[in-house]
Write a protein that holds these residues in place. Structure first.
Motif, short mmCIF file in Angstrom:
data_model
loop_
_atom_site.label_atom_id
_atom_site.label_comp_id
_atom_site.label_asym_id
_atom_site.label_seq_id
_atom_site.Cartn_x
_atom_site.Cartn_y
_atom_site.Cartn_z
N GLN A 36 0.82 -1.20 0.00
CA GLN A 36 0.00 0.00 0.00
C GLN A 36 0.86 1.26 0.00
O GLN A 36 0.43 2.30 -0.47
CB GLN A 36 -0.91 0.04 1.23
N GLY A 37 2.08 1.14 0.51
CA GLY A 37 2.98 2.28 0.58
C GLY A 37 3.63 2.61 -0.75
O GLY A 37 4.38 3.57 -0.86
N GLY A 38 3.37 1.82 -1.79
CA GLY A 38 3.95 2.07 -3.10
C GLY A 38 4.84 0.93 -3.56
O GLY A 38 5.02 -0.07 -2.86
N GLU A 39 5.40 1.11 -4.73
CA GLU A 39 6.24 0.10 -5.36
C GLU A 39 7.47 -0.21 -4.51
O GLU A 39 8.06 0.68 -3.92
CB GLU A 39 6.69 0.64 -6.72
N LYS A 40 7.80 -1.51 -4.44
CA LYS A 40 8.96 -1.94 -3.65
C LYS A 40 9.74 -3.00 -4.40
O LYS A 40 9.16 -3.79 -5.15
CB LYS A 40 8.53 -2.50 -2.30
N ARG A 41 11.03 -3.02 -4.14
CA ARG A 41 11.88 -4.07 -4.68
C ARG A 41 11.71 -5.33 -3.84
O ARG A 41 11.26 -5.28 -2.70
CB ARG A 41 13.35 -3.63 -4.64
#
Length: 133
Positions: A36-41
């Motif tokens: 939910q916090g955004g795109e992540k690796r």
């Protein structure tokens, strides 16, 4: 001829059950909530969820297959794989918000009266919150 509701008295609950079968595992919920916090690796998700590489890889594959998560490969050096919520995945954000509100009301200290027999709550940094305000 019998209708499906005659054969299955819980037919009305089927959408709920079907939904929980798709997102209801612990790791799926953790990953969806974390994205939910955004795109992540991948490695960021691994650290933030504390999942093993094998578990995280399997969960991400499942979520991608079901249409909750998008995978983006960045081929420039260093090569990296990024994960983000799809529109379907983002549609779960209000559900997580509602569950959080419910938990604050019903699972928290229940009006401020702490049960002396209840286990201590532990903050994410490892510090105990029992007996403190």
């Amino acid at each position: 001829m019998a209708t499906s509701s005659d054969e299955n008295p819980n037919a009305a609950a089927c959408p709920v059950i079907d939904s929980l079968e798709q997102i209801g595992s612990q790791w799926r919920l953790v990953v969806l909530h974390d994205l939910q916090g955004g795109e992540k690796r991948f490695n960021e998700l691994k650290r933030s969820t504390d999942a093993s590489s094998r578990t995280l890889s399997r969960v991400l594959d499942d979520l991608q297959e079901m249409g909750f998560v998008d995978r983006r490969l960045e081929e420039d050096a260093p090569v990296a794989t990024y994960y983000s919520l799809t529109e379907k995945g983002e549609s779960l954000c209000p559900v997580f918000d509602a569950i959080g509100e419910w938990a604050e009301e019903w699972i928290s200290t229940e009006g401020g009266d702490e049960d002396e027999t209840a286990p201590e709550r532990v903050e994410t940094d490892g510090g105990s919150t029992a007996g403190t305000e």
